[in-house]
Design a protein around this motif. Structure first.
Motif, PDB file in Angstrom:
ATOM      1  N   SER A   1       5.491 -29.015  44.285  1.00 14.60           N
ATOM      2  CA  SER A   1       6.097 -28.831  45.603  1.00 14.60           C
ATOM      3  C   SER A   1       5.281 -29.469  46.723  1.00 14.60           C
ATOM      4  N   THR A   2       4.025 -29.802  46.464  1.00 14.38           N
ATOM      5  CA  THR A   2       3.176 -30.306  47.549  1.00 14.38           C
ATOM      6  C   THR A   2       3.505 -31.753  47.912  1.00 14.38           C
ATOM      7  N   HIS A   3       3.503 -32.656  46.936  1.00 15.66           N
ATOM      8  CA  HIS A   3       3.786 -34.068  47.222  1.00 15.66           C
ATOM      9  C   HIS A   3       4.852 -34.646  46.311  1.00 15.66           C
ATOM     10  N   GLY A   4       5.539 -33.806  45.560  1.00 15.75           N
ATOM     11  CA  GLY A   4       6.721 -34.248  44.831  1.00 15.75           C
ATOM     12  C   GLY A   4       6.497 -34.917  43.488  1.00 15.75           C
ATOM     13  N   ALA A   5       5.332 -34.778  42.886  1.00 12.60           N
ATOM     14  CA  ALA A   5       5.139 -35.370  41.548  1.00 12.60           C
ATOM     15  C   ALA A   5       6.100 -34.719  40.556  1.00 12.60           C
ATOM     16  N   LEU A   6       6.593 -35.542  39.618  1.00 15.35           N
ATOM     17  CA  LEU A   6       7.495 -35.053  38.571  1.00 15.35           C
ATOM     18  C   LEU A   6       6.805 -35.181  37.214  1.00 15.35           C
ATOM     19  N   PHE A   7       6.903 -34.131  36.422  1.00 17.92           N
ATOM     20  CA  PHE A   7       6.239 -34.079  35.122  1.00 17.92           C
ATOM     21  C   PHE A   7       7.275 -33.798  34.032  1.00 17.92           C
ATOM     22  N   ARG A   8       7.058 -34.403  32.848  1.00 13.93           N
ATOM     23  CA  ARG A   8       7.894 -34.065  31.703  1.00 13.93           C
ATOM     24  C   ARG A   8       7.638 -32.631  31.289  1.00 13.93           C
ATOM     25  N   ILE A   9       8.700 -31.923  30.988  1.00 12.77           N
ATOM     26  CA  ILE A   9       8.563 -30.532  30.573  1.00 12.77           C
ATOM     27  C   ILE A   9       7.830 -30.438  29.236  1.00 12.77           C
ATOM     28  N   GLU A  10       8.114 -31.350  28.326  1.00 13.56           N
ATOM     29  CA  GLU A  10       7.618 -31.219  26.956  1.00 13.56           C
ATOM     30  C   GLU A  10       6.116 -31.431  26.806  1.00 13.56           C
ATOM     31  N   ASP A  11       5.526 -32.293  27.648  1.00 10.72           N
ATOM     32  CA  ASP A  11       4.098 -32.562  27.471  1.00 10.72           C
ATOM     33  C   ASP A  11       3.311 -32.636  28.779  1.00 10.72           C
ATOM     34  N   GLY A  12       3.968 -32.374  29.895  1.00  7.92           N
ATOM     35  CA  GLY A  12       3.265 -32.340  31.170  1.00  7.92           C
ATOM     36  C   GLY A  12       2.883 -33.694  31.725  1.00  7.92           C
ATOM     37  N   TYR A  13       3.384 -34.772  31.120  1.00  4.54           N
ATOM     38  CA  TYR A  13       3.042 -36.125  31.590  1.00  4.54           C
ATOM     39  C   TYR A  13       3.694 -36.385  32.946  1.00  4.54           C
ATOM     40  N   CYS A  14       2.915 -36.940  33.870  1.00  5.61           N
ATOM     41  CA  CYS A  14       3.433 -37.206  35.213  1.00  5.61           C
ATOM     42  C   CYS A  14       4.168 -38.541  35.232  1.00  5.61           C
ATOM     43  N   LEU A  15       5.469 -38.467  35.503  1.00  4.07           N
ATOM     44  CA  LEU A  15       6.332 -39.643  35.494  1.00  4.07           C
ATOM     45  C   LEU A  15       6.336 -40.373  36.823  1.00  4.07           C
ATOM     46  N   SER A  16       6.194 -39.623  37.906  1.00 10.60           N
ATOM     47  CA  SER A  16       6.198 -40.258  39.227  1.00 10.60           C
ATOM     48  C   SER A  16       5.469 -39.387  40.223  1.00 10.60           C
ATOM     49  N   GLY A  17       5.013 -40.018  41.293  1.00 12.39           N
ATOM     50  CA  GLY A  17       4.256 -39.295  42.316  1.00 12.39           C
ATOM     51  C   GLY A  17       2.829 -39.810  42.369  1.00 12.39           C
ATOM     52  N   PRO A  18       2.011 -39.191  43.226  1.00 14.20           N
ATOM     53  CA  PRO A  18       0.654 -39.704  43.443  1.00 14.20           C
ATOM     54  C   PRO A  18      -0.262 -39.589  42.237  1.00 14.20           C
ATOM     55  N   CYS A  19       0.092 -38.781  41.249  1.00 15.45           N
ATOM     56  CA  CYS A  19      -0.747 -38.662  40.049  1.00 15.45           C
ATOM     57  C   CYS A  19      -0.012 -39.206  38.817  1.00 15.45           C
ATOM     58  N   ALA A  20       0.877 -40.188  39.026  1.00 16.41           N
ATOM     59  CA  ALA A  20       1.620 -40.791  37.911  1.00 16.41           C
ATOM     60  C   ALA A  20       0.659 -41.244  36.823  1.00 16.41           C
ATOM     61  N   GLY A  21       0.998 -40.912  35.587  1.00 10.44           N
ATOM     62  CA  GLY A  21       0.163 -41.266  34.450  1.00 10.44           C
ATOM     63  C   GLY A  21      -0.833 -40.198  34.056  1.00 10.44           C
ATOM     64  N   ASP A  22      -1.029 -39.226  34.936  1.00 14.38           N
ATOM     65  CA  ASP A  22      -1.911 -38.101  34.613  1.00 14.38           C
ATOM     66  C   ASP A  22      -1.078 -37.020  33.921  1.00 14.38           C
ATOM     67  N   ARG A  23      -1.677 -35.906  33.614  1.00 14.82           N
ATOM     68  CA  ARG A  23      -0.952 -34.828  32.926  1.00 14.82           C
ATOM     69  C   ARG A  23      -1.347 -33.475  33.476  1.00 14.82           C
ATOM     70  N   LEU A  24      -0.418 -32.541  33.396  1.00 18.60           N
ATOM     71  CA  LEU A  24      -0.746 -31.137  33.590  1.00 18.60           C
ATOM     72  C   LEU A  24      -1.603 -30.685  32.411  1.00 18.60           C
ATOM     73  N   SER A  25      -2.412 -29.676  32.641  1.00 20.84           N
ATOM     74  CA  SER A  25      -3.243 -29.124  31.566  1.00 20.84           C
ATOM     75  C   SER A  25      -2.426 -28.111  30.774  1.00 20.84           C
ATOM     76  N   GLN A  26      -2.208 -28.418  29.506  1.00 18.17           N
ATOM     77  CA  GLN A  26      -1.385 -27.545  28.671  1.00 18.17           C
ATOM     78  C   GLN A  26      -2.117 -26.253  28.340  1.00 18.17           C
ATOM     79  N   VAL A  27      -1.335 -25.209  28.170  1.00 23.57           N
ATOM     80  CA  VAL A  27      -1.831 -23.896  27.750  1.00 23.57           C
ATOM     81  C   VAL A  27      -1.100 -23.548  26.459  1.00 23.57           C
ATOM     82  N   ALA A  28      -1.840 -23.057  25.485  1.00 20.91           N
ATOM     83  CA  ALA A  28      -1.258 -22.765  24.175  1.00 20.91           C
ATOM     84  C   ALA A  28      -0.559 -21.410  24.187  1.00 20.91           C
ATOM     85  N   VAL A  29       0.750 -21.445  24.027  1.00 20.76           N
ATOM     86  CA  VAL A  29       1.543 -20.225  23.931  1.00 20.76           C
ATOM     87  C   VAL A  29       2.499 -20.370  22.747  1.00 20.76           C
TER      88      VAL A  29
END
Ligand code: FES
Length: 126
Positions: free
Chosen positions: A83-111
């Protein structure tokens, strides 16, 4: 430490977060553990019987992703949205598709889902 990566309270493997039915299918839910410097926030996105969990911290500058509690997805529910700058991430693996951190990833949590409950698996997701 890179932005978006926090080490706080980690519930033990098997720790129940909630019933799967408490997360709307196609939606998400946030969880917070501990407090102060040990505070840790994660969120879980549900797709049918599957769940995907990440630290609630954007890899761009480390802010929470949700603009209101439990709102982690974009308007059509296709991607995770910061919500801060609009980056979009894939749900399945947290990969950033667009936005200021494109190419980075969210940190996954094992559940995992066990007997209708969403539980911590411990460690990082694989
Ligand atoms: S903090 Fe998420 S895109 Fe900037």
């Amino acid at each position: 430490m890179r932005h978006g990566w926090h080490r706080g309270v980690t519930p033990a493997p098997g720790y129940p977060l909630c019933a799967l039915a408490e997360i709307p299918d196609g939606g998400g839910r946030g969880f917070v553990f501990g407090g102060g410097t040990e505070r840790r926030a994660i969120f879980v996105v549900r797709r049918g019987d599957r769940v995907f969990a990440y630290e609630n911290s954007c890899p761009h500058v480390g802010t929470p992703l949700d603009w209101v509690p439990d709102q982690f997805l974009d308007r059509d529910g296709a991607h995770i949205l910061c919500s801060t700058h609009g980056a979009l991430f894939r749900i399945e693996d947290g990969y950033c598709l667009s936005g200021p951190c494109a190419g980075d990833r969210l940190s996954q949590v094992a559940v995992a889902v066990r007997d209708g409950m969403v539980v911590m698996r411990g460690g990082t997701a694989s």
